[in-house]
Structure formats: C-alpha cells, structure tokens
Design a protein around this motif. Structure first.
Motif, short mmCIF file in Angstrom:
data_model
loop_
_atom_site.label_atom_id
_atom_site.label_comp_id
_atom_site.label_asym_id
_atom_site.label_seq_id
_atom_site.Cartn_x
_atom_site.Cartn_y
_atom_site.Cartn_z
N LEU A 1 -2.03 3.79 -0.35
CA LEU A 1 -2.40 4.55 -1.01
C LEU A 1 -4.07 4.48 -0.94
CD1 LEU A 1 -1.65 4.99 -3.92
CD2 LEU A 1 -2.09 2.74 -4.00
N ASP A 2 -4.54 4.01 0.36
CA ASP A 2 -5.76 3.59 0.49
C ASP A 2 -5.93 4.67 1.80
OD1 ASP A 2 -6.11 1.16 -0.68
OD2 ASP A 2 -5.51 0.42 1.57
N GLU A 3 -5.18 5.32 2.24
CA GLU A 3 -4.64 6.67 2.90
C GLU A 3 -5.56 8.11 2.25
OE1 GLU A 3 -6.55 9.51 6.03
OE2 GLU A 3 -5.96 7.66 6.20
N ILE A 4 -5.11 7.99 1.26
CA ILE A 4 -4.97 9.26 -0.36
C ILE A 4 -5.99 9.26 -1.10
CG2 ILE A 4 -3.36 9.53 -2.13
CD1 ILE A 4 -0.98 9.18 -0.87
N SER A 5 -6.50 7.78 -1.32
CA SER A 5 -7.95 7.33 -2.18
C SER A 5 -9.06 7.96 -1.01
CB SER A 5 -7.64 5.90 -2.23
OG SER A 5 -9.02 6.08 -2.83
N SER A 6 -8.57 7.96 -0.22
CA SER A 6 -10.26 7.86 1.40
C SER A 6 -10.23 9.52 0.88
CB SER A 6 -10.04 7.14 2.21
OG SER A 6 -8.93 8.01 3.01
N ARG A 7 -9.30 10.30 1.67
CA ARG A 7 -9.28 11.72 1.38
C ARG A 7 -9.67 12.24 0.09
NH1 ARG A 7 -3.25 12.43 5.31
NH2 ARG A 7 -4.07 11.86 7.08
N LEU A 8 -9.07 11.40 -0.83
CA LEU A 8 -9.33 11.92 -2.28
C LEU A 8 -10.61 11.66 -2.52
CD1 LEU A 8 -6.74 11.29 -4.36
CD2 LEU A 8 -6.92 13.36 -4.20
N LYS A 9 -11.59 11.13 -1.97
CA LYS A 9 -12.97 11.18 -2.23
C LYS A 9 -13.90 12.37 -1.24
CE LYS A 9 -13.01 6.01 -2.77
NZ LYS A 9 -13.21 4.56 -2.94
N LYS A 10 -13.36 12.49 0.37
CA LYS A 10 -13.44 13.24 1.33
C LYS A 10 -13.96 14.24 0.09
CE LYS A 10 -12.74 11.12 5.39
NZ LYS A 10 -11.95 11.09 6.67
N GLU A 11 -12.71 14.71 -0.56
CA GLU A 11 -12.52 15.87 -1.25
C GLU A 11 -13.81 15.74 -2.19
OE1 GLU A 11 -8.46 16.72 -2.12
OE2 GLU A 11 -7.82 16.74 -0.23
N LYS B 1 0.93 -1.62 -0.02
CA LYS B 1 0.24 0.00 -0.24
C LYS B 1 0.47 1.37 0.33
CE LYS B 1 -4.18 -2.38 2.40
NZ LYS B 1 -4.48 -2.91 0.96
N ASN B 2 2.72 1.05 0.65
CA ASN B 2 2.93 2.20 -0.18
C ASN B 2 3.34 2.53 -0.82
OD1 ASN B 2 5.49 3.90 0.67
ND2 ASN B 2 5.53 3.49 2.75
N LEU B 3 3.26 3.96 -1.14
CA LEU B 3 3.90 3.87 -2.34
C LEU B 3 5.45 3.83 -2.80
CD1 LEU B 3 1.07 7.85 -3.07
CD2 LEU B 3 1.59 5.39 -4.05
N ILE B 4 6.19 4.35 -1.86
CA ILE B 4 7.16 4.07 -2.00
C ILE B 4 7.78 2.37 -2.80
CG2 ILE B 4 10.07 4.09 -1.63
CD1 ILE B 4 8.68 6.72 -2.13
N LYS B 5 7.00 1.48 -1.73
CA LYS B 5 7.49 0.10 -1.40
C LYS B 5 6.79 -0.02 -3.58
CE LYS B 5 7.75 -1.16 3.04
NZ LYS B 5 6.71 -1.39 3.70
N LYS B 6 5.81 0.77 -3.99
CA LYS B 6 4.97 -0.03 -5.18
C LYS B 6 6.00 0.42 -6.57
CE LYS B 6 0.80 0.49 -4.22
NZ LYS B 6 -0.12 -1.14 -5.49
N ILE B 7 6.86 1.58 -5.92
CA ILE B 7 7.46 2.06 -7.25
C ILE B 7 8.83 1.13 -7.20
CG2 ILE B 7 9.89 3.42 -7.55
CD1 ILE B 7 7.23 5.52 -6.32
N ILE B 8 9.22 0.66 -5.76
CA ILE B 8 10.76 -0.38 -5.82
C ILE B 8 10.29 -1.44 -6.45
CG2 ILE B 8 11.70 -1.61 -4.54
CD1 ILE B 8 11.27 0.37 -2.45
N GLY B 9 9.09 -2.17 -6.60
CA GLY B 9 8.82 -3.72 -7.05
C GLY B 9 8.19 -3.28 -8.59
N LEU B 10 7.62 -2.16 -9.01
CA LEU B 10 7.86 -1.38 -10.45
C LEU B 10 9.29 -1.45 -11.63
CD1 LEU B 10 6.43 -1.07 -13.28
CD2 LEU B 10 6.74 1.77 -12.62
N ASN B 11 10.65 -1.13 -10.19
CA ASN B 11 10.86 -0.86 -10.20
C ASN B 11 12.86 -2.86 -10.35
OD1 ASN B 11 12.57 1.22 -11.55
ND2 ASN B 11 12.99 2.38 -9.05
N ILE B 12 12.15 -2.96 -9.51
CA ILE B 12 12.10 -4.67 -9.43
C ILE B 12 12.10 -5.37 -11.16
CG2 ILE B 12 11.98 -7.59 -7.81
CD1 ILE B 12 12.31 -6.08 -5.75
N MET B 13 11.05 -5.57 -11.41
CA MET B 13 10.27 -5.99 -12.35
C MET B 13 11.15 -5.27 -13.84
SD MET B 13 5.98 -5.97 -11.83
CE MET B 13 6.02 -5.99 -13.27
N ASP B 14 11.46 -4.02 -14.07
CA ASP B 14 12.53 -3.80 -15.07
C ASP B 14 13.27 -4.26 -14.95
OD1 ASP B 14 10.36 -1.78 -15.56
OD2 ASP B 14 11.27 -0.21 -14.86
N THR B 15 14.21 -4.66 -13.23
CA THR B 15 15.76 -5.26 -14.03
C THR B 15 15.58 -6.82 -14.58
OG1 THR B 15 16.25 -3.88 -11.66
CG2 THR B 15 17.32 -5.77 -12.21
#
Length: 125
Positions: free
Chosen positions: A113-123, A30-44
């Motif tokens: 990401l879930d927290e950001i999504s819920s805050r976007l819905k509130k906005e 759910k952490n955006l930095i960890k998702k970016i790391i996962g994408l970089n591992i896939m690239d590699t």
C-alpha cells in the motif's frame, strides 16, 4: 474472580480476540491481501458474537415440529438472519475488494500500500 466468569462467556471472549486479531491485521499490514484477510476475520468475529448472543440454552431452531407453537420453545431467529445476511454482504464486499486489488496489481505490479501510494503521488493523483 475473573476466571469464574471466563468459562461461561468463552464464546464472547473468543469473538473479541478474533476481532482484535483482525483489527490489528487491518491496521499493521501493508499488503492489500493481508488487509482483506484482516477485515474478513473481523467479520467472522462479529458473526460469531451475534450467533452466540442469539442462542438460548434448551431451546431449538424456530421450526414448528410436532405442533409446538409456544414462543418459549424456540430461539430468536433475528440474529441468525442477521448473520446470514452479513455473510452474503461480506462475500460480495470481499469479491469487490479482491477485484480492485487485482486491478491495482496489474497497474502497479505490487500489493504494498505504501508503494502504491507513493506511485500515485508521483503521478499527481
């Protein structure tokens, strides 16, 4: 039977395992930095797979030395060029993703990401 084919294809197996790790990380975190790391591992993993497939045993890099110009003496340079181009694009995409993540963190004070999504819905966005 499976073990006899494993050792000659060890590089491909490692690339598939790395891709699976990156894909699972991309889906489950759910952490955006960890998702970016996962994408970089896939690239590699993709770059490793391309490099392994482009190598031919007993041939050298396509640089003419000592006047040897036969095609059979060299490996195909296209996979190496694809890997190099992919790395440059991957670094650029990673920089863009990290800069957007910094902006999201400054606005919402979280990387979840879930927290950001819920805050976007509130906005109402």
């Amino acid at each position: 039977m499976f073990g006899s084919n494993l050792l000659p294809n060890l590089g491909e197996v490692v690339a598939m395992i790395l891709f699976g790790i990156g894909f699972a990380n991309l889906l489950l975190q759910k952490n955006l930095i960890k998702k970016i790391i996962g994408l970089n591992i896939m690239d590699t993993a993709v770059y490793l797979f391309l490099a392994i497939k482009g190598y031919i045993e007993g041939r050298s890099a396509p640089i003419v030395v000592d006047g040897v110009q036969e095609v059979e003496a060299y490996i195909n340079p296209i996979p190496s060029g694809l890997v190099l181009t992919g790395i440059v694009v991957s670094v650029s995409v990673t920089a863009l993703m990290l800069s957007l993540t910094v902006r999201l963190y400054k606005r919402y004070h979280t990387l979840d990401l879930d927290e950001i999504s819920s805050r976007l819905k509130k906005e109402g966005i």
